[in-house]
Write an enzyme that holds these catalytic residues in place. Sequence first.
Site, PDB file in Angstrom:
ATOM      1  N   CYS A  83       0.800  -1.213   0.000  1.00 37.95           N
ATOM      2  CA  CYS A  83       0.000   0.000   0.000  1.00 37.95           C
ATOM      3  C   CYS A  83       0.845   1.281   0.000  1.00 37.95           C
ATOM      4  CB  CYS A  83      -0.957   0.058   1.181  1.00 37.95           C
ATOM      5  SG  CYS A  83      -2.067  -1.335   1.286  1.00 37.95           S
ATOM      6  N   TRP A 141      -2.477  -2.950  -1.774  1.00 43.85           N
ATOM      7  CA  TRP A 141      -2.096  -4.356  -1.927  1.00 43.85           C
ATOM      8  C   TRP A 141      -2.986  -5.093  -0.937  1.00 43.85           C
ATOM      9  CZ3 TRP A 141      -0.031  -8.376   1.028  1.00 43.85           C
ATOM     10  CH2 TRP A 141       0.522  -9.434   0.296  1.00 43.85           C
ATOM     11  N   ASN A 195      -2.238   1.425   5.680  1.00 42.47           N
ATOM     12  CA  ASN A 195      -1.292   0.402   5.233  1.00 42.47           C
ATOM     13  C   ASN A 195      -0.979  -0.446   6.456  1.00 42.47           C
ATOM     14  OD1 ASN A 195       0.823  -1.055   4.098  1.00 42.47           O
ATOM     15  ND2 ASN A 195       2.321   0.578   4.443  1.00 42.47           N
ATOM     16  N   GLY A 196      -1.027  -1.769   6.311  1.00 45.97           N
ATOM     17  CA  GLY A 196      -0.732  -2.645   7.450  1.00 45.97           C
ATOM     18  C   GLY A 196      -1.904  -3.574   7.722  1.00 45.97           C
ATOM     19  N   LYS A 244      14.152 -14.144  -9.630  1.00 44.37           N
ATOM     20  CA  LYS A 244      13.836 -13.101 -10.621  1.00 44.37           C
ATOM     21  C   LYS A 244      12.915 -13.669 -11.700  1.00 44.37           C
ATOM     22  CE  LYS A 244      15.265  -9.600  -8.998  1.00 44.37           C
ATOM     23  NZ  LYS A 244      15.289 -10.068  -7.740  1.00 44.37           N
ATOM     24  N   GLU A 256       9.302 -14.282 -10.262  1.00 43.17           N
ATOM     25  CA  GLU A 256       8.477 -13.111  -9.974  1.00 43.17           C
ATOM     26  C   GLU A 256       8.167 -12.291 -11.218  1.00 43.17           C
ATOM     27  OE1 GLU A 256      10.221 -10.264  -7.256  1.00 43.17           O
ATOM     28  OE2 GLU A 256      12.220 -10.657  -8.028  1.00 43.17           O
ATOM     29  N   HIS A 258      21.038 -35.668  -5.636  1.00 49.44           N
ATOM     30  CA  HIS A 258      20.310 -36.201  -4.480  1.00 49.44           C
ATOM     31  C   HIS A 258      18.791 -36.059  -4.651  1.00 49.44           C
ATOM     32  CE1 HIS A 258      24.079 -36.829  -2.440  1.00 49.44           C
ATOM     33  NE2 HIS A 258      24.418 -35.585  -2.732  1.00 49.44           N
ATOM     34  N   LYS A 314       6.300  -3.706  -3.521  1.00 53.02           N
ATOM     35  CA  LYS A 314       7.711  -3.417  -3.309  1.00 53.02           C
ATOM     36  C   LYS A 314       8.124  -3.521  -1.847  1.00 53.02           C
ATOM     37  CE  LYS A 314      11.750  -1.951  -4.738  1.00 53.02           C
ATOM     38  NZ  LYS A 314      12.563  -2.928  -5.455  1.00 53.02           N
TER      39      LYS A 314
HETATM   40  C1  F6R Z   1      12.590  -9.604  -5.076  1.00 53.18           C
HETATM   41  C2  F6R Z   1      12.401  -8.599  -4.046  1.00 53.18           C
HETATM   42  C3  F6R Z   1      11.975  -9.065  -2.703  1.00 53.18           C
HETATM   43  C4  F6R Z   1      12.657  -8.220  -1.607  1.00 53.18           C
HETATM   44  C5  F6R Z   1      12.131  -8.619  -0.228  1.00 53.18           C
HETATM   45  C6  F6R Z   1      12.803  -7.847   0.875  1.00 53.18           C
HETATM   46  O1  F6R Z   1      13.007  -9.028  -6.274  1.00 53.18           O
HETATM   47  O2  F6R Z   1      12.553  -7.440  -4.268  1.00 53.18           O
HETATM   48  O3  F6R Z   1      12.243 -10.414  -2.525  1.00 53.18           O
HETATM   49  O4  F6R Z   1      14.032  -8.423  -1.685  1.00 53.18           O
HETATM   50  O5  F6R Z   1      10.748  -8.391  -0.183  1.00 53.18           O
HETATM   51  O6  F6R Z   1      12.605  -6.476   0.727  1.00 53.18           O
HETATM   52  P1  F6R Z   1      13.506  -5.441   1.512  1.00 53.18           P
HETATM   53  O7  F6R Z   1      14.887  -5.539   0.968  1.00 53.18           O
HETATM   54  O8  F6R Z   1      12.878  -4.107   1.269  1.00 53.18           O
HETATM   55  O9  F6R Z   1      13.470  -5.827   2.958  1.00 53.18           O
END
Ligand code: F6R
Length: 661
Positions: A2, A76, A102-103, A534, A537, A553, A656
Site C-alpha cells: 500500500c 495491496w 497500510n498494514g 527473478k 516473480e 540427491h 515493493k
Molecule cells: C525480489 C524482491 C523481494 C525483496 C524482499 C525484501 O526481487 O525485491 O524479494 O528483496 O521483499 O525487501 P527489503 O529488501 O525491502 O526488505
Amino acid sequence: MCGIIGYVGAQPALEVVLSGLRRLEYRGYDSAGVAVVGAGVLRTERRAGRLANLEKVLDEGSDAMPGTTGMGHTRWATHGGPTDVNAHPHTDCTGTVAVIHNGIIENFAELRTELENSGHELTSETDTEVVAHLLEIEIARSRAASGSTGGSATTAAAAVAAAAATAGTAGSSGAAGGAADTGPTGPHPLTEALRAVCRRLQGAFTLVVLHQDHPEVVVGARRNSPLVVGLGAGEAFLASDVSAFIAHTREALEIGQDQVVEARRDGVTIYDFAGTPIEGRRYHVDWDASAAEKGGFPYFMLKEISEQPAALADTLRGRLSPEGSIVLDEERLSDQDFRDIDKVFIVACGTAYHAGLIAKYAIEHWTRLPCEVEMASEFRYRDPVLDRSTLVVAISQSGETLDTLMAVKHAREQKARVLAICNTNGSTIPRESDAVLYTRCGPEVGVAATKTFLGQVAACLLVGLFLAQTRGVLYGDEVAAYVDRLQRMPELVRRTLGTVEPVRELARSLAGAKAVLFLGRHVGYPVALEGALKLKELAYMHAEGFPAGELKHGPIALIEPGLPVVVVVPSPRGRANLHGKIVSNIQEVRARGARTIVIAEEGDTAVEPYADHLIRVPATSSLLAPLVTTLPLQVFACELALARGLDVDQPRNLAKSVTVE
Ligand code: F6R
C-alpha cells in the site's frame, strides 16, 4: 505494501495526490482511491485495479474534486479482495471522516463486532473500515465534551479552540520549510481522536485521515509501518515514502513508532500515543525527482539494471577512512562491542536474503566467526540463541519489511547487537539498529530488486571487512587491498552490462519454456537462487535454484530433454576442485538432454565443450564474483518476461515494500 499520500497546502489536492500515487504505485496496485476536502464537502473516489482505472473515472466524471487538502491510496489487498468496495479511502456512517491505511489491524474482528453491535454499518470486508467508525465515535465524544455540534467550518474552529483550551499541552511545531513556526497551542481534535483510536488498535498500521469539517489538517499515525513527512513552503505531505512528494520538496521529517502527526499548511506537530509532543528528526533527501523517473527507459527495471555501476560506486564511495578503517554510516556501538561478537546471524527476506547468503561466505572466511543466514520471517519463531555477543545483520532495501523489522526487534529484546544494511534513509529498520551501513543506490521503483541487490552484496562485503578488521583478523593492508578490488567492480559491472545483448536474444528464444533450473556452487549458489527468484516473480515461470552438488540427491529427476539449465560456474582460480566438480555437474545434466546455459569467467575454456550457450563475465576474485554473475540473470529474467508480454515493473500479486507479516 500500500502506498499512502496525504496533502495540505495551496495546490489543488487531487493533482498532488494523483502524482504522488503514480510514484507510489509500485508499493501496491490492486486498487486505488482518493479523498479531497473542499467547499465544505468530503469527496471520495476509489476503483479496483491499477491507478489508471481510477484516473479514467476521475477524467470521465463530471464532478470535479475541488480542495487543497486531500489524500490517496494504492492498495495491496490483505483483508478483502481487490474490489471497488474494499478500496480505500473508507468512511464512517456520516460520510464525514475518511481513512486510508497500510498494514493489518489484528484485532479488527472484535472491533467490528463491537461497532456493529452499537449500530454502525460497515460495508467493506477490510480491517481498515473499523478505524473510520472508531474515529466517528471519538469525534462525537470530543464534540460533546466541548459543547460543539460540529458540521461546519465555524463549529470546527470552535472545536479546535475548545480542544486546545482543555488539552493544556503545548504542540511541538516543526515549521514546514519556509513557513512560519506557528503551530496550534494544543493538538487538533482530529489528532486527538486518531490518537485515542490508535491506542485501541493492535497490529501494524500507517493511517492517514481527513475530516470534512477540518480542511486545515491532515492527520497521520504509525506503528510498525512507514510514514514520512514532507515539509514544503506553506504545504505539508504525509507519505509512505519520500518519492511521493519528492517533486515538491526534498525536506523530510521522520515519524517514530507509535506517533501521531498533524500536518497543517503552516507546520507539522508530532505527538506520541500518550499525547506528549515529540521533536521529529529532519533530513534532506539526497536525490531528486528525476531519480524516481524512467529517464527514457520503457521500464524502471531496465533503468535500474543500467544504473548498477553507479549504484555500486556510490555505495562503496568513501568507505575507507584516511586511517585505513572501514567506515559505517552510523555506529552506536564501541569497537570493544564489535570485538566481543562471537556469532553472526543475518536476517533478511527474498533478494536481500540471497545477498545475506553471499555474505556468509565472506564473513566466515574473513572473520572466522560462525555466521548463520536466516529468513527473517522464520527467525523469531524458532528461539534462536542470542545474547550480547551476537551480531544480527538485518538487510533490507526498504528498511520497512515487517518480517525483518520483527526479527530485529526480537534480536534487540534478547540483547543482541543489530547492524542494518539499508537503502532508505529515515526508514524504521536502521532506526531500530545499533549500527547502519546505507547502500546508496537511489530509489528503486521496479518491484524486483536489481541495483539494490548489488548494493547489498557490496555492503555485506564491507561489513565482513569491518568485522575482520575490528577483530584484528585481517591486517589494514589486506582490508585496503580488498576495498581496492571492490572499487574496481563498478567498471567490471559496466563492462558486463555492455555484453548482455546475446542474453536478451537467448531469453526471447526461451519465452515459451515451461521451467528453468539454476545451479551454482559456493557464492554461485545464492546467485542461482536469485536468478530463479527473478524469473519466478517477473515471468511467472517455474524456476528453481539448487546447489549443483545437490542435484544428484533428487532434483536431477526434473531434467528432461530441452529443459534450460543455467549454471553459474565458479572461477577455476578459486576454491580447489570446485570448478572441476561443477564442470562434471554440467555434463551430468547435459547427458540427460538439458540445454545448458553456462555463465563462466573470461578465459575459462574448460566449460566450452559442455555449454549450449556460453555467457562470459569478467574474471574477478571468488567472493566478488556475484557482483558480475548476477547481471546476466537479471537481464535474462527481465527480457523473458517482456517477451511474454508482462509488466516487469509491477508483477502480479507483488508489492515493493512488504509491511505485513
Ligand atoms: C525480489 C524482491 C523481494 C525483496 C524482499 C525484501 O526481487 O525485491 O524479494 O528483496 O521483499 O525487501 P527489503 O529488501 O525491502 O526488505
